[in-house]
Each structure stands twice: as C-alpha cells, then as structure tokens.
Enzyme design. Structure first.
Site, mmCIF file in Angstrom:
data_model
loop_
_atom_site.group_PDB
_atom_site.id
_atom_site.type_symbol
_atom_site.label_atom_id
_atom_site.label_comp_id
_atom_site.label_asym_id
_atom_site.label_seq_id
_atom_site.Cartn_x
_atom_site.Cartn_y
_atom_site.Cartn_z
ATOM 1 C CE1 TYR A 21 -3.417 -2.762 0.828
ATOM 2 C CE2 TYR A 21 -2.338 -3.021 2.952
ATOM 3 C CZ TYR A 21 -3.254 -3.453 2.015
ATOM 4 O OH TYR A 21 -3.998 -4.562 2.268
ATOM 5 C CE1 TYR A 147 -9.050 -4.647 2.154
ATOM 6 C CE2 TYR A 147 -8.995 -5.964 4.155
ATOM 7 C CZ TYR A 147 -8.417 -5.549 2.978
ATOM 8 O OH TYR A 147 -7.199 -6.061 2.597
ATOM 9 C CG ASP A 241 -14.286 -10.987 7.038
ATOM 10 O OD1 ASP A 241 -13.579 -11.234 8.027
ATOM 11 O OD2 ASP A 241 -13.848 -10.437 6.008
ATOM 12 C CE LYS A 270 -6.924 -8.223 10.030
ATOM 13 N NZ LYS A 270 -5.681 -7.643 9.590
HETATM 14 C C1 LIG Z 1 -12.487 -8.060 7.903
HETATM 15 C C2 LIG Z 1 -11.273 -8.505 7.139
HETATM 16 N N1 LIG Z 1 -11.398 -9.475 6.223
HETATM 17 C C3 LIG Z 1 -10.343 -9.922 5.513
HETATM 18 C C4 LIG Z 1 -9.089 -9.386 5.704
HETATM 19 C C5 LIG Z 1 -7.925 -9.891 4.895
HETATM 20 O O1 LIG Z 1 -7.057 -10.600 5.706
HETATM 21 P P1 LIG Z 1 -5.531 -10.818 5.229
HETATM 22 O O2 LIG Z 1 -4.899 -9.474 5.232
HETATM 23 O O3 LIG Z 1 -4.962 -11.743 6.262
HETATM 24 O O4 LIG Z 1 -5.599 -11.451 3.886
HETATM 25 C C6 LIG Z 1 -8.916 -8.367 6.641
HETATM 26 C C7 LIG Z 1 -7.610 -7.739 6.831
HETATM 27 O O5 LIG Z 1 -7.458 -6.670 7.350
HETATM 28 C C8 LIG Z 1 -10.032 -7.907 7.375
HETATM 29 O O6 LIG Z 1 -9.939 -6.933 8.279
#
Ligand SMILES: Cc1ncc(COP(=O)(O)O)c(C=O)c1O
Length: 424
Positions: A21, A147, A241, A270
């Site tokens: 980024y 996201y 998610d 995470k």
């Molecule tokens: C809600 C959510 N989903 C998916 C992702 C993507 O995860 P990764 O960065 O481990 O691919 C993130 C990453 O910040 C996220 O906050």
C-alpha cells in the site's frame, strides 16, 4: 534516526523491497524486537504499539506461552503437508474452535491468510448450491464500507468507491452492493435487492458490528438479526467475516454474539494465532457441512494451500486459545472500551474532527480529511499509530495496562489537537 543508527540491512534492501500500500521508498522504521506492548527500534527507541500488529497481537508481542509452544513445535514438526497426512495441532484446533464458537459449527478449513479464508467461504457457498442443484447461484452481495481482503476473489466484496481497490473498477465484475440494514428504509431496500437477485446469489458477506479497513465504522447488533432473517427468507447463505472482530476485539469473544444471529459460514484469522503466525479458519455449520457428504461431483472442496494448517501456526493458535481460557481477555477488552471512551473524549468537537467513536477495544477519531503528516507526531511521542485515510484509530493489544493506554490516547489527543489548530 541518524544515518549512524540505520542498520545495514535496511539500506541494502531499501531498493529491493516492494512495500504494501505504498510507493517504493516509503519510510519504514526498523524494528529489532518486540515484547508486551512495545516495539523496539534499531536506534534503541521504544514505541507503544497502538495497532497490535494490524489487529492481531491480542496477547501482546512475544507472549512466552506462544513462543514456547512454537519452539516446541519447531523442534518436532515445523511443517507437514496436510493432504493425506494429519497432525495433532490442527485436529485439536478444529475441535476446539467448533466448541468455542456458538452455534452448530462442525467443520473447519485451515488456511494461511484472512483473504484466503474468505475465498474458501465463497467456494464453500458456491459448491453448496451446486450440490443443492442450483448451480446458477454464483454471485455475492456485500456492503458499502466493507473490506474482505486484497485477492481477486475478495476485492469485488470491498467498497468499490471508498475502499482501497477503487482503481480496479471494471477489472472484475463487482459483487452486488447494499447498505447495511440499520433502519427500516435500508432493510426494505436490501429485502427488495435480495428478492430481485435471489436466484443468482449464493451468499451475503459482512463484517459483524465493525467494518475495519473500510473505515472503522460500527453498527448495531440488530442489523445482524435482520441479515439472518432476510437470508433465510430469500434462500441465501450468510457469511460473517470476523477476521478483524473475532477474539474479543469488540467486547465479546465474537462480535456476532452480541446479536441472535448465527451465520452459515464464519471466517477467522488475525488474532486466531495470537497474532504471531499466519493462520486463518473457515468454519461451516452442520447443514453446510452435511451437504458435502452427498454423492455429488461438487462435494469435494477444491482448495488446498501448500502451507494450510501449518503446525507452527496451529501450535500458536492452540496456545492462544489456552490464554483466552485462562486469562481475563474479555474483561480486558471491556475495560479498554471504558478507558478509550473517557480518554478520547477531548477530541469531540475539535475543529476538523467529524466523529469520535469506540467499540470494545477499538477507538476511532475520524477527521474531515486525510493527513499523512500525523504519523511523525505519533512516533515523536513514543507510540505506533498508523492512521489510514481520514481515520485515526487505536486497536491496542488487549493486555495493555492503564498507563500505557493513557500514553496512547494522550498522544492521539495531542496530535489531533495540534493538527486541528494548524490545518483547519
Ligand atoms: C475483515 C477482514 N477481512 C479480511 C481481511 C484480509 O485478511 P488478510 O490481510 O490476512 O488477507 C482483513 C484484513 O485486514 C479484514 O480486516
């Protein structure tokens, strides 16, 4: 940092690293060690971590229980391919997760990043409908401000305008997009969209209660109940998610526990590994899993990353779950909410500040416009805070002590106040 303090590896790799980024050459501070809530820089300075390593390090950095678990695992079985071979850590983790998460989740697919766990959820949904004799259900619906990752399969689920993938508009077909059903009007609009597209939609994907990288926006739990009801009404699977929100970040172990709703598929990552190694999990409820027991060509999930269920990552995750069982992490997250609310309050009403909000261990100060200049102010005050866009936020490790959190919030208040005086 003077030239004298710049480590030779930083200069040697500077022209070769491709940063995330950011343009080539973007500043990156050299970190040589981390423990508890502190990052130690090459020149000896220490920064209190306000980000928990992109929201992962729930137990702080280098927690001895996690480090010891990884050390022991590394000495015996650092990795083994996961097809046709099994190892204890993954099997224990899958079983523990199905017990920990509320609802009848029975199957767990282990992968190595959040984005991939969402992709796996999408594939589970599409294959579920193939097995059910509805192969035309291949589309997804997602929400403004959302996201879900950076991969080609997850970018279409992110906010197409405000999100970080806006330049890809036209590169892939976007998901159906809706507003979160937070009132009667948005609920009716979503109901209508789903009615119109139900024949082609496999699943709806949403971050429960807190939209993270899309802008750190919060919304009330009842919206999740609405989503559950509408998905049931229109025959659409519901994917939560919880990659950001899972593991106590919003004040409950999983954000969706603050509602009555239980999704069909759940994504975790995470903090799953205590933030120490890459790991993600996609959990399916019994009816979804049972569909895959049918005699059908689509009843085999066609996914298997090389490093899936990595034993080191599973050892870290099992050790992290031990800590959630034995340490007061939930109470800590709830206490952080109260302290963040009280200590970010001075930002309310400052010129140029449009909102101050807190949910669990997430504190947000939203500005009228973006400002990259804020970053240096934070480092100068001994804290690691990395605003994105117009959003200055804190997601500290859940173990942070009162004094360290006061240092973090104090730095936010000072930096934002100074910005507000000079820039507005
Ligand atoms: C809600 C959510 N989903 C998916 C992702 C993507 O995860 P990764 O960065 O481990 O691919 C993130 C990453 O910040 C996220 O906050």
């Amino acid at each position: 940092m003077s030239q004298h303090d710049t480590p030779s590896w930083l200069s040697a790799g500077h022209d070769h690293i491709w940063p995330p980024y950011a343009r080539f050459g973007a500043e990156a501070l050299p970190v040589v060690s981390a423990s508890g809530v502190r990052l130690r820089l090459a020149d000896g300075r220490e920064l209190i971590d306000g980000m928990a390593n992109w929201w992962t390090a729930c137990h702080g950095h280098a927690h001895p229980h996690l480090v010891e678990a990884i050390r022991a695992q590394a000495a015996t079985l650092p990795h083994v391919m996961f097809a046709g071979l099994a190892h204890e850590g993954a099997y224990r983790l899958a079983e523990r997760l199905t017990r920990l998460v509320p609802g009848d989740f029975t199957r767990v697919f282990l992968s190595e990043s959040g984005s991939v766990s969402v992709e796996v959820a999408l594939k589970m949904a599409v294959q579920y409908w193939m097995i059910a004799g509805k192969p035309e259900k291949t589309r997804f619906l997602a929400f403004r401000g959302g996201y879900h990752g950076d991969t080609l399969g997850t970018m279409p689920l992110c906010d197409p305008e405000e999100g970080m993938h806006a330049m890809y508009a036209g590169v892939f077909s976007p998901a159906l997009l809706a507003d979160l059903p937070i009132n009667a009007q948005t609920e009716a609009a979503l109901d209508e969209t789903l009615a119109r597209h139900a024949d082609g939609v496999a699943a709806l994907v949403v971050e429960p209660l807190a939209q993270g990288a899309g802008g750190m926006r919060f919304y009330p739990p009842h919206a999740l109940d609405v989503l559950r009801r509408l998905c049931d009404r229109h025959g659409i699977l519901l994917i939560f998610d919880e990659i950001f929100t899972g593991f106590a970040r919003t004040g409950s172990m999983f954000a969706f526990e603050q509602s009555e709703a239980i999704p069909d598929i759940l994504c975790l990552s995470k903090a799953l590994s205590g933030g120490i190694l890459p790991l993600a999990a996609t959990l399916a409820r019994r009816p979804i899993a049972e569909a895959f027991e049918a005699e059908h060509p689509a009843a085999v999930l066609m996914h298997g990353p090389t490093f899936m269920a990595n034993p080191l990552a599973c050892a870290a995750a099992n050790a992290s779950l031990d800590l959630f069982e034995t340490q007061p992490r939930l109470a800590q997250a709830q206490a952080l909410e109260l302290q963040l609310k009280a200590e970010l309050e001075p930002c309310v009403g400052l010129p140029g500040v449009v909102d101050v909000r807190v949910k669990g261990a997430i504190g947000v100060v939203e500005l009228q416009r973006p400002s990259d200049a804020l970053r240096h102010g934070f480092v100068a005050r001994g804290v690691w805070v990395r605003p994105f866009g117009r959003v200055v936020y804190l997601t500290p490790p859940l173990i942070i002590g009162q004094e360290d959190l006061t240092h973090l919030t104090g730095a936010v208040v000072e930096v934002v106040t100074q910005w507000s005086r000079s820039a507005v």
